[in-house]
Scaffold this motif. Sequence first.
Motif, PDB file in Angstrom:
ATOM      1  N   GLY A 105      77.638 -62.957  27.457  1.00 18.39           N
ATOM      2  CA  GLY A 105      77.740 -64.025  26.827  1.00 18.39           C
ATOM      3  C   GLY A 105      76.508 -64.486  25.605  1.00 18.39           C
ATOM      4  O   GLY A 105      76.261 -65.554  25.362  1.00 18.39           O
ATOM      5  N   LEU A 106      75.993 -63.369  25.176  1.00 17.64           N
ATOM      6  CA  LEU A 106      74.807 -63.529  24.319  1.00 17.64           C
ATOM      7  C   LEU A 106      75.246 -63.959  22.815  1.00 17.64           C
ATOM      8  O   LEU A 106      74.508 -64.779  22.302  1.00 17.64           O
ATOM      9  CB  LEU A 106      74.201 -62.203  24.231  1.00 17.64           C
TER      10      LEU A 106
ATOM     11  N   ARG B  76      65.589 -65.706  21.819  1.00 19.73           N
ATOM     12  CA  ARG B  76      67.111 -65.416  21.784  1.00 19.73           C
ATOM     13  C   ARG B  76      67.983 -65.608  23.003  1.00 19.73           C
ATOM     14  O   ARG B  76      68.891 -66.365  23.031  1.00 19.73           O
ATOM     15  CB  ARG B  76      67.429 -64.426  21.091  1.00 19.73           C
ATOM     16  N   ILE B  77      67.288 -64.797  23.767  1.00 21.47           N
ATOM     17  CA  ILE B  77      67.932 -64.833  25.233  1.00 21.47           C
ATOM     18  C   ILE B  77      67.671 -66.306  25.954  1.00 21.47           C
ATOM     19  O   ILE B  77      68.633 -66.699  26.633  1.00 21.47           O
ATOM     20  CB  ILE B  77      67.508 -63.588  26.105  1.00 21.47           C
ATOM     21  N   ASP B  78      66.322 -66.555  25.951  1.00 24.82           N
ATOM     22  CA  ASP B  78      66.111 -68.150  26.691  1.00 24.82           C
ATOM     23  C   ASP B  78      66.830 -69.057  25.991  1.00 24.82           C
ATOM     24  O   ASP B  78      67.372 -70.137  26.643  1.00 24.82           O
ATOM     25  CB  ASP B  78      64.631 -68.445  26.270  1.00 24.82           C
ATOM     26  N   ALA B  79      67.449 -69.085  24.522  1.00 18.29           N
ATOM     27  CA  ALA B  79      68.225 -70.280  24.099  1.00 18.29           C
ATOM     28  C   ALA B  79      69.586 -70.063  24.402  1.00 18.29           C
ATOM     29  O   ALA B  79      70.242 -71.059  24.906  1.00 18.29           O
ATOM     30  CB  ALA B  79      68.207 -69.714  22.578  1.00 18.29           C
ATOM     31  N   VAL B  80      70.261 -68.826  24.899  1.00 19.79           N
ATOM     32  CA  VAL B  80      71.569 -68.653  25.438  1.00 19.79           C
ATOM     33  C   VAL B  80      71.177 -69.204  26.987  1.00 19.79           C
ATOM     34  O   VAL B  80      72.258 -70.053  27.356  1.00 19.79           O
ATOM     35  CB  VAL B  80      71.869 -67.183  25.724  1.00 19.79           C
ATOM     36  N   VAL B  81      70.147 -69.116  27.745  1.00 22.59           N
ATOM     37  CA  VAL B  81      70.093 -69.764  29.071  1.00 22.59           C
ATOM     38  C   VAL B  81      70.347 -71.161  29.051  1.00 22.59           C
ATOM     39  O   VAL B  81      70.805 -72.016  29.637  1.00 22.59           O
ATOM     40  CB  VAL B  81      68.808 -69.131  29.661  1.00 22.59           C
TER      41      VAL B  81
ATOM     42  N   ILE C 279      73.573 -72.501  28.346  1.00 24.09           N
ATOM     43  CA  ILE C 279      74.548 -72.611  29.726  1.00 24.09           C
ATOM     44  C   ILE C 279      74.098 -73.758  30.572  1.00 24.09           C
ATOM     45  O   ILE C 279      74.781 -74.459  31.012  1.00 24.09           O
ATOM     46  CB  ILE C 279      74.204 -71.117  30.220  1.00 24.09           C
ATOM     47  N   VAL C 280      72.571 -73.923  30.708  1.00 22.26           N
ATOM     48  CA  VAL C 280      72.200 -75.163  31.479  1.00 22.26           C
ATOM     49  C   VAL C 280      72.586 -76.491  31.002  1.00 22.26           C
ATOM     50  O   VAL C 280      72.906 -77.145  31.499  1.00 22.26           O
ATOM     51  CB  VAL C 280      70.680 -74.890  31.672  1.00 22.26           C
ATOM     52  N   ASP C 281      72.459 -76.455  29.579  1.00 22.74           N
ATOM     53  CA  ASP C 281      72.971 -77.703  28.957  1.00 22.74           C
ATOM     54  C   ASP C 281      74.476 -77.881  29.068  1.00 22.74           C
ATOM     55  O   ASP C 281      74.682 -79.167  29.335  1.00 22.74           O
ATOM     56  CB  ASP C 281      72.780 -77.677  27.400  1.00 22.74           C
ATOM     57  N   GLN C 282      75.242 -76.981  29.451  1.00 22.45           N
ATOM     58  CA  GLN C 282      76.609 -77.190  29.302  1.00 22.45           C
ATOM     59  C   GLN C 282      77.182 -77.366  30.826  1.00 22.45           C
ATOM     60  O   GLN C 282      78.115 -77.868  30.902  1.00 22.45           O
ATOM     61  CB  GLN C 282      77.308 -76.021  28.346  1.00 22.45           C
ATOM     62  N   ARG C 283      76.159 -76.325  31.518  1.00 23.88           N
ATOM     63  CA  ARG C 283      77.026 -76.601  32.776  1.00 23.88           C
ATOM     64  C   ARG C 283      75.979 -77.265  33.824  1.00 23.88           C
ATOM     65  O   ARG C 283      76.684 -77.647  35.062  1.00 23.88           O
ATOM     66  CB  ARG C 283      76.917 -75.102  33.461  1.00 23.88           C
TER      67      ARG C 283
ATOM     68  N   PRO D 131      67.882 -65.924  37.061  1.00 27.63           N
ATOM     69  CA  PRO D 131      67.677 -64.238  37.598  1.00 27.63           C
ATOM     70  C   PRO D 131      68.280 -63.366  36.931  1.00 27.63           C
ATOM     71  O   PRO D 131      67.830 -62.422  36.406  1.00 27.63           O
ATOM     72  CB  PRO D 131      67.616 -64.399  39.179  1.00 27.63           C
ATOM     73  N   TYR D 132      69.582 -63.585  36.488  1.00 26.43           N
ATOM     74  CA  TYR D 132      70.396 -62.675  35.834  1.00 26.43           C
ATOM     75  C   TYR D 132      69.747 -62.406  34.442  1.00 26.43           C
ATOM     76  O   TYR D 132      69.680 -61.256  33.954  1.00 26.43           O
ATOM     77  CB  TYR D 132      71.915 -63.210  35.763  1.00 26.43           C
ATOM     78  N   TYR D 133      69.538 -63.408  33.576  1.00 20.10           N
ATOM     79  CA  TYR D 133      68.836 -63.226  32.351  1.00 20.10           C
ATOM     80  C   TYR D 133      67.625 -62.549  32.597  1.00 20.10           C
ATOM     81  O   TYR D 133      67.220 -61.942  31.516  1.00 20.10           O
ATOM     82  CB  TYR D 133      69.161 -64.687  31.547  1.00 20.10           C
ATOM     83  N   GLU D 134      66.771 -62.903  33.303  1.00 16.29           N
ATOM     84  CA  GLU D 134      65.562 -62.155  33.578  1.00 16.29           C
ATOM     85  C   GLU D 134      65.590 -60.659  33.527  1.00 16.29           C
ATOM     86  O   GLU D 134      64.929 -59.952  33.058  1.00 16.29           O
ATOM     87  CB  GLU D 134      64.569 -62.801  34.718  1.00 16.29           C
TER      88      GLU D 134
END
Lengths: 211, 211
Positions: free
Chosen positions: B41-42, B88-93, B96-100, B110-113
């Motif tokens: 989902g990047l 960039r990856i932190d922004a994707v996370v 996700i947190v903002d929307q879910r 942990p997945y994105y780490e």
Amino acid sequence: MLQDQLAWRYATKKFDPSKTLPEDKLEAILKAIQMAPTSSGLQPFEVIVVTNPALRAQIQAVGYDQAQITEASHLLVFAAWDNYTEARIDAVVQDIVDQRGEGAAEAVKPYYERLKAMYLPRSAEENHQHAARQAYIAFGIGLVAAAEQKVDATPMEGFDADKVDEILGLRARGLRAVTLLPVGYRATEGDWLAGLKKVRRPLDGLIHEAA
Amino acid sequence: MLQDQLAWRYATKKFDPSKTLPEDKLEAILKAIQMAPTSSGLQPFEVIVVTNPALRAQIQAVGYDQAQITEASHLLVFAAWDNYTEARIDAVVQDIVDQRGEGAAEAVKPYYERLKAMYLPRSAEENHQHAARQAYIAFGIGLVAAAEQKVDATPMEGFDADKVDEILGLRARGLRAVTLLPVGYRATEGDWLAGLKKVRRPLDGLIHEAA
């Protein structure tokens, strides 16, 4: 509508192994893949349809043990050409002449001669990377086709491509696996992703107008 | 039907420069691109919409002088991330947190780490190539979206990407151009390809069943 189909689909985490894809739905997906546009019309890939359970178990073992590989109805393996070769490009030209008639040769041949002059001196790796990108166009269109058919699918890159090449004997045929696409029907329960909101970057973060 | 849309579309060689794409059709294409699935989902790319005639003339000059670049209604430039970065990856996370909702963080982080541990040590080039493949999925889906809207489009790889990066200032934004997509309406005459039979490899040459 495409937008509804894209909203409906998701990367299915749990398939119902008892449900088999009807032949006409599989064919609709494969025909969409066939129609995908590719650079200079080369279509530099093949799709391997894997139903054999033993092969699929081997692929799952080198695919982070993702159960969709064996539990989906069918497994599609997108395998890109390992290189561009004179014979492969000549075969494309022959297809065009066969389908458009001998009169097409005069217009088409010089174009593909220039293409050969450009591609054949490049490294196999560079050519394979280019071929792989074309396979991704077809992969994207295959995902749309599955959604149109209300068929669930899981786009996958997480697997050991060299091992999949070995399991399916792809290298001997000049191919290298680039993506997997299990297709079938979602299970009614046990899919942690099924109920979660689909997250996409807002349009104003993805699209920009040049000044 | 997708199959009809794929049969209708072709790599348009001659656009009618007097015809402008209505805003809702452009938006439908961009929204389909937004919905394209990408690895983890990047969505590691942006699409630059270019209408400015001076910029388009410069791009045409480094794009084998293909007139579609200036004569189509709009030019879309698909530009992939030059690299994966922590930010960039932190922004994707964060998206996700903002929307879910905050509850999603525990499952997702942990997945994105693990993803960062895998991607960040790799070379920028390897990461860019991976990002480019994701852009190709969206590129394929954008082509389908255009066809659904009966909008003509020309998928293009033939251009000097470094020069386009320079013209649009992409490198400074961590982006590299990978494909162009002029979109608009075909001219009623002057398109040598419009009347020719679409050629695709027969299904039995493209699709194989594993033994």
